[in-house]
Design a protein around this motif. Structure first.
Motif, PDB file in Angstrom:
ATOM      1  N   TYR A  40      47.607  33.026  35.103  1.00 53.71           N
ATOM      2  CA  TYR A  40      47.089  33.460  36.402  1.00 53.71           C
ATOM      3  C   TYR A  40      45.882  34.376  36.170  1.00 53.71           C
ATOM      4  N   ILE A  41      44.799  34.084  36.871  1.00 60.38           N
ATOM      5  CA  ILE A  41      43.578  34.877  36.736  1.00 60.38           C
ATOM      6  C   ILE A  41      43.280  35.563  38.071  1.00 60.38           C
ATOM      7  N   PHE A  42      43.204  36.883  38.043  1.00 62.66           N
ATOM      8  CA  PHE A  42      42.928  37.664  39.257  1.00 62.66           C
ATOM      9  C   PHE A  42      41.500  38.192  39.194  1.00 62.66           C
ATOM     10  N   GLN A  43      40.721  37.876  40.227  1.00 61.61           N
ATOM     11  CA  GLN A  43      39.303  38.220  40.212  1.00 61.61           C
ATOM     12  C   GLN A  43      38.977  39.529  40.931  1.00 61.61           C
ATOM     13  N   SER A  44      39.989  40.211  41.436  1.00 60.73           N
ATOM     14  CA  SER A  44      39.744  41.500  42.092  1.00 60.73           C
ATOM     15  C   SER A  44      41.084  42.190  42.340  1.00 60.73           C
ATOM     16  N   PRO A  45      41.057  43.510  42.560  1.00 61.11           N
ATOM     17  CA  PRO A  45      42.303  44.205  42.932  1.00 61.11           C
ATOM     18  C   PRO A  45      42.905  43.655  44.215  1.00 61.11           C
ATOM     19  N   GLN A  46      42.051  43.319  45.184  1.00 59.93           N
ATOM     20  CA  GLN A  46      42.562  42.810  46.457  1.00 59.93           C
ATOM     21  C   GLN A  46      43.255  41.466  46.284  1.00 59.93           C
ATOM     22  N   ALA A  47      42.805  40.685  45.319  1.00 58.42           N
ATOM     23  CA  ALA A  47      43.490  39.418  45.028  1.00 58.42           C
ATOM     24  C   ALA A  47      44.919  39.684  44.586  1.00 58.42           C
ATOM     25  N   VAL A  48      45.103  40.728  43.780  1.00 60.97           N
ATOM     26  CA  VAL A  48      46.454  41.105  43.351  1.00 60.97           C
ATOM     27  C   VAL A  48      47.293  41.517  44.558  1.00 60.97           C
ATOM     28  N   LEU A  49      46.740  42.381  45.389  1.00 60.03           N
ATOM     29  CA  LEU A  49      47.494  42.908  46.528  1.00 60.03           C
ATOM     30  C   LEU A  49      47.903  41.805  47.494  1.00 60.03           C
ATOM     31  N   ASN A  50      47.013  40.857  47.740  1.00 56.90           N
ATOM     32  CA  ASN A  50      47.321  39.805  48.702  1.00 56.90           C
ATOM     33  C   ASN A  50      48.156  38.682  48.097  1.00 56.90           C
ATOM     34  N   PHE A  51      48.378  38.731  46.789  1.00 63.19           N
ATOM     35  CA  PHE A  51      49.231  37.765  46.107  1.00 63.19           C
ATOM     36  C   PHE A  51      50.553  38.400  45.702  1.00 63.19           C
ATOM     37  N   SER A  52      50.764  39.636  46.143  1.00 63.92           N
ATOM     38  CA  SER A  52      51.889  40.434  45.626  1.00 63.92           C
ATOM     39  C   SER A  52      53.252  39.791  45.867  1.00 63.92           C
ATOM     40  N   LYS A  53      53.400  39.027  46.928  1.00 67.46           N
ATOM     41  CA  LYS A  53      54.710  38.424  47.210  1.00 67.46           C
ATOM     42  C   LYS A  53      55.078  37.341  46.190  1.00 67.46           C
ATOM     43  N   HIS A  54      54.081  36.900  45.397  1.00 65.73           N
ATOM     44  CA  HIS A  54      54.347  35.868  44.393  1.00 65.73           C
ATOM     45  C   HIS A  54      54.296  36.411  42.971  1.00 65.73           C
ATOM     46  N   LEU A  55      54.158  37.724  42.803  1.00 68.33           N
ATOM     47  CA  LEU A  55      53.972  38.273  41.459  1.00 68.33           C
ATOM     48  C   LEU A  55      55.190  38.091  40.558  1.00 68.33           C
ATOM     49  N   THR A  63      54.364  33.291  30.644  1.00 71.04           N
ATOM     50  CA  THR A  63      53.257  33.342  31.597  1.00 71.04           C
ATOM     51  C   THR A  63      52.281  34.435  31.200  1.00 71.04           C
ATOM     52  N   ASN A  64      50.992  34.142  31.335  1.00 67.56           N
ATOM     53  CA  ASN A  64      49.945  35.111  31.034  1.00 67.56           C
ATOM     54  C   ASN A  64      49.184  35.495  32.295  1.00 67.56           C
ATOM     55  N   ALA A  65      48.788  36.759  32.374  1.00 63.46           N
ATOM     56  CA  ALA A  65      47.965  37.234  33.483  1.00 63.46           C
ATOM     57  C   ALA A  65      46.638  37.740  32.929  1.00 63.46           C
ATOM     58  N   TYR A  66      45.571  37.392  33.626  1.00 59.22           N
ATOM     59  CA  TYR A  66      44.237  37.848  33.257  1.00 59.22           C
ATOM     60  C   TYR A  66      43.631  38.622  34.425  1.00 59.22           C
ATOM     61  N   ALA A  67      42.911  39.684  34.104  1.00 63.24           N
ATOM     62  CA  ALA A  67      42.249  40.501  35.126  1.00 63.24           C
ATOM     63  C   ALA A  67      40.754  40.532  34.849  1.00 63.24           C
ATOM     64  N   ILE A  68      39.956  40.521  35.914  1.00 65.03           N
ATOM     65  CA  ILE A  68      38.503  40.471  35.779  1.00 65.03           C
ATOM     66  C   ILE A  68      37.930  41.771  35.219  1.00 65.03           C
ATOM     67  N   GLY A  69      38.673  42.875  35.381  1.00 62.80           N
ATOM     68  CA  GLY A  69      38.218  44.172  34.896  1.00 62.80           C
ATOM     69  C   GLY A  69      39.338  45.190  34.953  1.00 62.80           C
ATOM     70  N   ASP A  70      39.007  46.433  34.616  1.00 69.16           N
ATOM     71  CA  ASP A  70      40.038  47.471  34.495  1.00 69.16           C
ATOM     72  C   ASP A  70      40.710  47.817  35.818  1.00 69.16           C
ATOM     73  N   THR A  71      39.961  47.828  36.911  1.00 66.25           N
ATOM     74  CA  THR A  71      40.577  48.164  38.194  1.00 66.25           C
ATOM     75  C   THR A  71      41.624  47.116  38.578  1.00 66.25           C
ATOM     76  N   THR A  72      41.293  45.855  38.366  1.00 75.59           N
ATOM     77  CA  THR A  72      42.249  44.779  38.638  1.00 75.59           C
ATOM     78  C   THR A  72      43.434  44.869  37.683  1.00 75.59           C
ATOM     79  N   LYS A  73      43.163  45.162  36.421  1.00 73.59           N
ATOM     80  CA  LYS A  73      44.224  45.329  35.429  1.00 73.59           C
ATOM     81  C   LYS A  73      45.168  46.460  35.833  1.00 73.59           C
ATOM     82  N   ASN A  74      44.600  47.581  36.295  1.00 73.45           N
ATOM     83  CA  ASN A  74      45.421  48.716  36.710  1.00 73.45           C
ATOM     84  C   ASN A  74      46.258  48.378  37.944  1.00 73.45           C
ATOM     85  N   THR A  75      45.713  47.565  38.834  1.00 75.42           N
ATOM     86  CA  THR A  75      46.475  47.159  40.015  1.00 75.42           C
ATOM     87  C   THR A  75      47.664  46.295  39.613  1.00 75.42           C
ATOM     88  N   LEU A  76      47.452  45.384  38.690  1.00 75.69           N
ATOM     89  CA  LEU A  76      48.569  44.574  38.179  1.00 75.69           C
ATOM     90  C   LEU A  76      49.601  45.460  37.494  1.00 75.69           C
TER      91      LEU A  76
END
Length: 219
Positions: A40-55, A63-76
């Motif tokens: 799963y690749i998340f391109q923003s913190p908001q993508a994480v938040l709006n996908f939270s019900k499926h996390l 399963t692997n998770a990828y984040a576009i940057g540190d803010t997204t990584k911290n949100t995950l």
């Protein structure tokens, strides 16, 4: 010293930095038809938040998770999800991390409706099984006139996105604003330069303890 960050939202707050969002988010309806993704690749913190019900789908050991940057990584991380992110935030840098990890994988990219599709195109061009969903869109505010006074008193303004920078110069900027401009990526810097403005890329944007000190030294 007055420092304004134009980030729209995430879970991080920093004492000494005033957050003034220049746009808001609208959640988009989406369906997750396939639940057999390996990555799963998340391109923003908001993508994480709006996908939270499926996390919970990401809590599988395979399963692997990828984040576009540190803010997204911290949100995950806030949701207990470990992720892989590039040292420099952005699609191009994340693609470099993916190149030797694509064989026999199935990717799902989670993003906003106007988010970049460089990663999806890269996977498609390499015949990698991948899907992409948009879970939100960015929406401009109805009125920006009440924000101009805040920015006119600022010493430093941070742009974490091209979208925020564009709104600032189209809706807010006046000749009374003398703040030094900062951003977090070369893509944003290039956009500011195209408009004829200088800016500095913050090396410590994702460090709560060092961000303000870096800005103070730059002014």
């Amino acid at each position: 010293m007055i420092i304004i960050d134009t980030k729209s939202s995430d879970i991080r707050t920093i004492d000494g930095v005033k957050n003034i969002p220049l746009y808001k988010f609208k959640m988009l309806p989406y369906e997750l038809e396939n639940r057999e993704y390996t990555d799963y690749i998340f391109q923003s913190p908001q993508a994480v938040l709006n996908f939270s019900k499926h996390l919970n789908l990401l809590r599988n050991n395979n399963t692997n998770a990828y984040a576009i940057g540190d803010t997204t990584k911290n949100t995950l991380s806030h949701f207990g999800i470990d992720s892989i992110s590039p040292n420099i935030p952005g699609s191009e840098e994340l693609i470099k991390r993916l190149k030797d990890k694509m064989l026999d994988k199935k990717f799902l990219i989670i993003k906003g409706s106007d988010g970049l599709n460089l990663i999806y195109r890269f996977l498609e061009e390499n015949n990698i099984n991948s899907d992409e969903i948009s879970v939100y869109e960015r929406v401009r505010l109805d009125d920006y006139s009440n924000l101009k006074e805040d920015f006119e008193g600022a010493d430093a303004i941070i742009f974490p996105s091209v979208y925020a920078a564009d709104i600032f110069f189209e809706k807010i900027y006046t000749k009374n604003i003398n703040a030094k401009l900062f951003c977090i990526s070369n893509r944003i810097l290039n956009q500011l330069n195209k408009r004829g403005y200088k800016a500095k890329i913050l090396e410590n944007y994702f460090s709560n303890s060092e961000l303000i000190q870096e800005i103070k030294k730059s002014i």
